[in-house]
Design a protein around this motif. Structure first.
Motif, short mmCIF file in Angstrom:
data_model
loop_
_atom_site.label_atom_id
_atom_site.label_comp_id
_atom_site.label_asym_id
_atom_site.label_seq_id
_atom_site.Cartn_x
_atom_site.Cartn_y
_atom_site.Cartn_z
N VAL A 185 49.52 29.14 63.35
CA VAL A 185 48.43 28.94 62.40
C VAL A 185 48.64 27.66 61.60
N TYR A 186 49.78 27.54 60.94
CA TYR A 186 50.05 26.35 60.14
C TYR A 186 50.85 25.30 60.93
N LEU A 187 51.66 25.72 61.87
CA LEU A 187 52.47 24.83 62.68
C LEU A 187 52.03 24.96 64.13
N PRO A 188 51.95 23.84 64.88
CA PRO A 188 51.60 23.92 66.30
C PRO A 188 52.57 24.85 67.04
N PHE A 189 52.03 25.83 67.75
CA PHE A 189 52.87 26.84 68.39
C PHE A 189 53.81 26.22 69.41
N SER A 190 53.36 25.17 70.11
CA SER A 190 54.19 24.55 71.15
C SER A 190 55.41 23.84 70.58
N GLN A 191 55.41 23.56 69.26
CA GLN A 191 56.54 22.86 68.65
C GLN A 191 57.60 23.80 68.10
N LEU A 192 57.35 25.10 68.15
CA LEU A 192 58.33 26.08 67.69
C LEU A 192 59.42 26.27 68.75
N PRO A 193 60.64 26.65 68.34
CA PRO A 193 61.69 26.93 69.32
C PRO A 193 61.27 28.04 70.28
N ASP A 194 61.81 28.00 71.49
CA ASP A 194 61.42 28.97 72.51
C ASP A 194 61.67 30.41 72.05
N TRP A 195 62.82 30.64 71.38
CA TRP A 195 63.12 32.01 70.96
C TRP A 195 62.13 32.51 69.92
N LEU A 196 61.65 31.57 69.06
CA LEU A 196 60.69 31.95 68.03
C LEU A 196 59.31 32.19 68.66
N GLN A 197 58.98 31.39 69.68
CA GLN A 197 57.73 31.63 70.40
C GLN A 197 57.73 33.01 71.05
N GLY A 198 58.87 33.38 71.64
CA GLY A 198 58.98 34.69 72.26
C GLY A 198 58.85 35.82 71.25
N PHE A 199 59.45 35.63 70.08
CA PHE A 199 59.37 36.65 69.03
C PHE A 199 57.93 36.78 68.54
N ALA A 200 57.26 35.65 68.28
CA ALA A 200 55.89 35.68 67.77
C ALA A 200 54.93 36.27 68.79
N SER A 201 55.25 36.12 70.07
CA SER A 201 54.36 36.62 71.12
C SER A 201 54.29 38.14 71.16
N ALA A 202 55.18 38.80 70.45
CA ALA A 202 55.15 40.26 70.39
C ALA A 202 54.15 40.76 69.34
N PHE A 203 53.55 39.84 68.57
CA PHE A 203 52.65 40.24 67.48
C PHE A 203 51.23 39.74 67.76
N PRO A 204 50.23 40.42 67.21
CA PRO A 204 48.84 40.12 67.59
C PRO A 204 48.29 38.79 67.11
N LEU A 205 48.79 38.25 65.99
CA LEU A 205 48.20 37.02 65.46
C LEU A 205 48.33 35.87 66.44
N LYS A 206 49.47 35.79 67.13
CA LYS A 206 49.65 34.72 68.11
C LYS A 206 48.56 34.75 69.17
N TRP A 207 48.19 35.95 69.60
CA TRP A 207 47.19 36.09 70.66
C TRP A 207 45.78 35.85 70.13
N MET A 208 45.52 36.24 68.89
CA MET A 208 44.22 35.93 68.31
C MET A 208 44.02 34.41 68.18
N ALA A 209 45.07 33.72 67.72
CA ALA A 209 44.99 32.27 67.59
C ALA A 209 44.82 31.60 68.95
N GLN A 210 45.51 32.12 69.96
CA GLN A 210 45.41 31.56 71.31
C GLN A 210 44.01 31.73 71.87
N GLY A 211 43.43 32.92 71.66
CA GLY A 211 42.06 33.14 72.11
C GLY A 211 41.07 32.22 71.43
N MET A 212 41.25 31.99 70.14
CA MET A 212 40.35 31.10 69.41
C MET A 212 40.54 29.64 69.85
N ARG A 213 41.77 29.25 70.19
CA ARG A 213 41.99 27.88 70.69
C ARG A 213 41.26 27.66 72.00
#
Length: 298
Positions: free
Chosen positions: A222-250
């Motif tokens: 939301v505030y930081l580009p998702f692709s710039q986050l560390p891989d482990w943090l991307q994996g952790f965030a992917s377990a929660f719905p906000l990441k997927w809502m943002a991806q769908g809106m993108r």
């Protein structure tokens, strides 16, 4: 005959609860649970817009953040579309703020609101009324849907009119927006109701809920580009719905060449639908297991 539930918090009148037997007409049929829920939506929406702090921190907050980012990074380019046009800050952050609005309207708003009603005795009074819990849920979810639609319209309107963000012209893009929005808002509402049982009082609700919501926004693109986050943090965030809502809106609002920046290089709309569906089911189950008119330890 009139059924009353009390007077505080504006929930004491017959019209607010949505119950009446029509004065002296004892034979009038009492409205069913769905009809009572639809009546209560109007009351919940009116109550929502009377709360100034709720308007600022849930309804207007994504719009304010979009304005801040758009002005602060007005000279920056976040990439280019296929025609070589610069993607401005307003364009880049539009889908993120739409996703954040879904989370704030559903999770933060309902979790704090219901916890407060539970703490100040509003739910205890409703428990003593003929209002079914199903009708109460319909009222809350309906309020989130109505305010979410208004909020999304304002965000898109500000982006397009104030900052010239180009909107999709393909009907399939707007169809994607529709199902991501509806699935996202209902999922957020269910999770908000479930989360409302965590705070021990209305006073502690904001201290419990807001840090959770804020953390999810920072790690979900939301505030930081998702692709710039560390891989482990991307994996952790992917377990929660906000990441997927943002991806769908993108997928709806960003140029097609931005798909390469997503995890795996694809928009993965099937994953968006699957994960939001999983969280919706989980939220409904948690609501059924945890919701009480009053806390057991109160």
């Amino acid at each position: 005959m009139t059924v009353s539930t009390g007077s505080t918090s504006g929930v004491g009148s017959t019209s607010e609860v949505g119950l009446t037997s029509g004065g002296g007409n004892r034979n009038r049929t009492r409205p069913n649970a769905l009809a009572l829920g639809v009546r209560r939506v109007g009351y919940e929406v009116k109550s929502y817009f009377r709360q100034k702090d709720g308007l600022v921190f849930t309804f207007l907050f994504p719009i304010i953040m979009l304005l801040i980012f758009s002005v602060a990074f007005s000279e920056a380019s976040f990439g280019q579309d296929a025609d070589g046009n610069d993607v401005t800050a307003a364009w880049f952050y539009l889908p993120a703020m739409l996703a954040a609005g879904l989370l704030l309207s559903g999770v933060q708003n309902l979790a704090v609101d219901i916890a407060t009603e539970k703490s100040d005795g509003t739910l205890k009074r409703l428990a003593g009324s003929p209002l079914p819990v199903f009708s109460y849920f319909i009222g809350k979810i309906g309020q989130v849907f109505v305010t979410g639609v208004l909020q999304a319209a304002l965000i898109v309107g500000v982006a397009a009119l104030a900052f010239g963000v180009p909107l999709p012209s393909e009907p399939e893009k707007w169809l994607t927006f529709l199902w991501v929005f509806v699935l996202g808002i209902v999922t957020s509402a269910a999770l908000g109701i479930a989360l409302s049982g965590v705070p021990r009082s209305g006073k502690s609700a904001t201290a419990v809920v807001i840090p959770i919501v804020l953390l999810l926004q920072f790690i979900s693109g939301v505030y930081l580009p998702f692709s710039q986050l560390p891989d482990w943090l991307q994996g952790f965030a992917s377990a929660f719905p906000l990441k997927w809502m943002a991806q769908g809106m993108r997928n709806v609002f960003l140029p097609e060449n931005f798909e390469a920046l997503e995890v795996g290089g694809v928009w993965d709309l099937a994953g968006v639908g699957l994960w939001l569906g999983v969280w919706l089911v989980a939220g409904l189950i948690l609501c059924r297991l945890t919701f009480r008119w009053i806390r057991k330890d109160s």
